[in-house]
Design an enzyme around this catalytic site. Structure first.
Site, PDB file in Angstrom:
ATOM      1  N   HIS A  11       1.306  -0.784  -0.443  1.00 40.94           N
ATOM      2  CA  HIS A  11       2.575  -1.408  -0.083  1.00 40.94           C
ATOM      3  C   HIS A  11       3.384  -0.433   0.753  1.00 40.94           C
ATOM      4  O   HIS A  11       2.974   0.714   0.970  1.00 40.94           O
ATOM      5  CB  HIS A  11       3.348  -1.839  -1.330  1.00 40.94           C
TER       6      HIS A  11
ATOM      7  N   ASP B 237       6.861  -1.665   6.485  1.00 37.24           N
ATOM      8  CA  ASP B 237       6.504  -3.076   6.649  1.00 37.24           C
ATOM      9  C   ASP B 237       7.063  -3.665   7.948  1.00 37.24           C
ATOM     10  O   ASP B 237       6.330  -4.220   8.759  1.00 37.24           O
ATOM     11  CB  ASP B 237       7.044  -3.902   5.471  1.00 37.24           C
TER      12      ASP B 237
END
Length: 300
Positions: free
Chosen positions: A40, A70
């Protein structure tokens, strides 16, 4: 390798259409030790080296939600890669594959940190440098009503305005860049900011060059005078507020929709029908759990 298993890998599709631009956005990239590992934002940020720079003195590194790896290192860098490939294709007539790794993307995004190491900006441990909460004039301070002010008075002329607004005398203070005095100056600034509300500090610093601004909450941001004048936020037909698309183009600006965001699966049937699927084929995809619906009007 998921797309290859489906027979939709770039090698196959580029044979079909040599002009195709095929973007592959992943966390760790297409190759390397971690290529097939789960991860992540915080993991990509850690592997890029950037996470080691984020955090206050004597505290653990912290990730700023999932914006850096991200969205910035991943989504924005991938989008930029697509634009670059489109520009190149206009000359060559050929497409190409974009390997957009969030680790490499956020590392490249941090080039300033690498290139400025020898300028003295990052010579101290984490949380003790000019831009990472070490300096008293580049920091956030709590106000008497529990809100915050952001201070970014880096240049001497801006710092002078800050000191004036705080009611202090510049001649009676240590030099701005006296690193050893920074901890004590931060305490002094914090004590002064705690004596007035955020609105009171805004009345003092607005229209000055002290680089002092309120830290606005999501509840307050759309009603702030500057943002209202710029129409920086929009409200949809459900009353939900979100940022207006940016940057603004002079000739072809984005026209945002004021309709609510669609539910996942709300338009699945409509789009598949548009692309030539029969209702029987769509029903089979639904029963196989390949697709989902969130539309009460679906009548399969």
């Amino acid at each position: 390798g998921v797309m290859e298993k489906l027979g939709l890998g770039p090698e196959i599709l580029l044979q079909e259409n040599p002009r195709l631009i095929y973007a592959r956005l992943t966390g760790f990239g297409q190759t390397g030790k971690y290529a097939k590992s789960a991860g992540h934002d915080i993991n990509y940020l850690a592997l890029s080296g950037v996470l080691s720079k984020l955090g206050r003195k004597n505290e653990n590194p912290y990730a700023p939600v999932n914006l850096l790896a991200d969205f910035a290192g991943g989504g924005v860098m991938c989008a930029m890669g697509i634009v670059i490939a489109l520009f190149e294709r206009a000359r060559s007539g050929r497409g190409q594959v974009i390997d957009a790794s969030m680790v490499k993307g956020v590392a490249y995004l941090s080039s300033f940190l690498w290139k400025s190491q020898n300028l003295g900006l990052w010579s101290q441990p984490r949380g003790k440098n000019l831009l990472d909460s070490g300096a008293p004039f580049y920091e956030t301070y709590r106000t008497s009503d529990g809100k915050f002010m952001a201070v970014g008075a880096l240049e001497p002329q801006f710092y002078e305005q800050l000191i004036k607004g705080l009611g202090l005398n510049l001649d009676e203070l240590p030099a701005q860049m006296s690193f050893s005095d920074w901890p004590e100056m931060k305490k002094r600034f914090a004590s002064i900011f705690a004596q007035k509300t955020q609105a009171e500090w805004c009345s003092i610093f607005d229209s000055t060059d002290a680089c002092v601004t309120p830290v606005l909450s999501f509840n307050d941001v759309a009603s702030h005078q500057h943002n209202k004048e710029r129409s920086s936020f929009i409200k949809n037909d459900q009353g939900e507020i979100s940022p207006r698309p940016a940057p603004v183009l002079s000739r072809t600006p984005a026209v945002p929709s004021c309709r609510r965001d669609p539910f996942i699966g709300e338009h699945t049937e409509e789009i598949l029908l548009e692309y030539g699927f029969t209702k029987q084929e769509i029903a089979k995809l639904y029963s196989d759990k390949a697709i989902e619906f969130k539309n009460l009007k679906a009548n399969l």
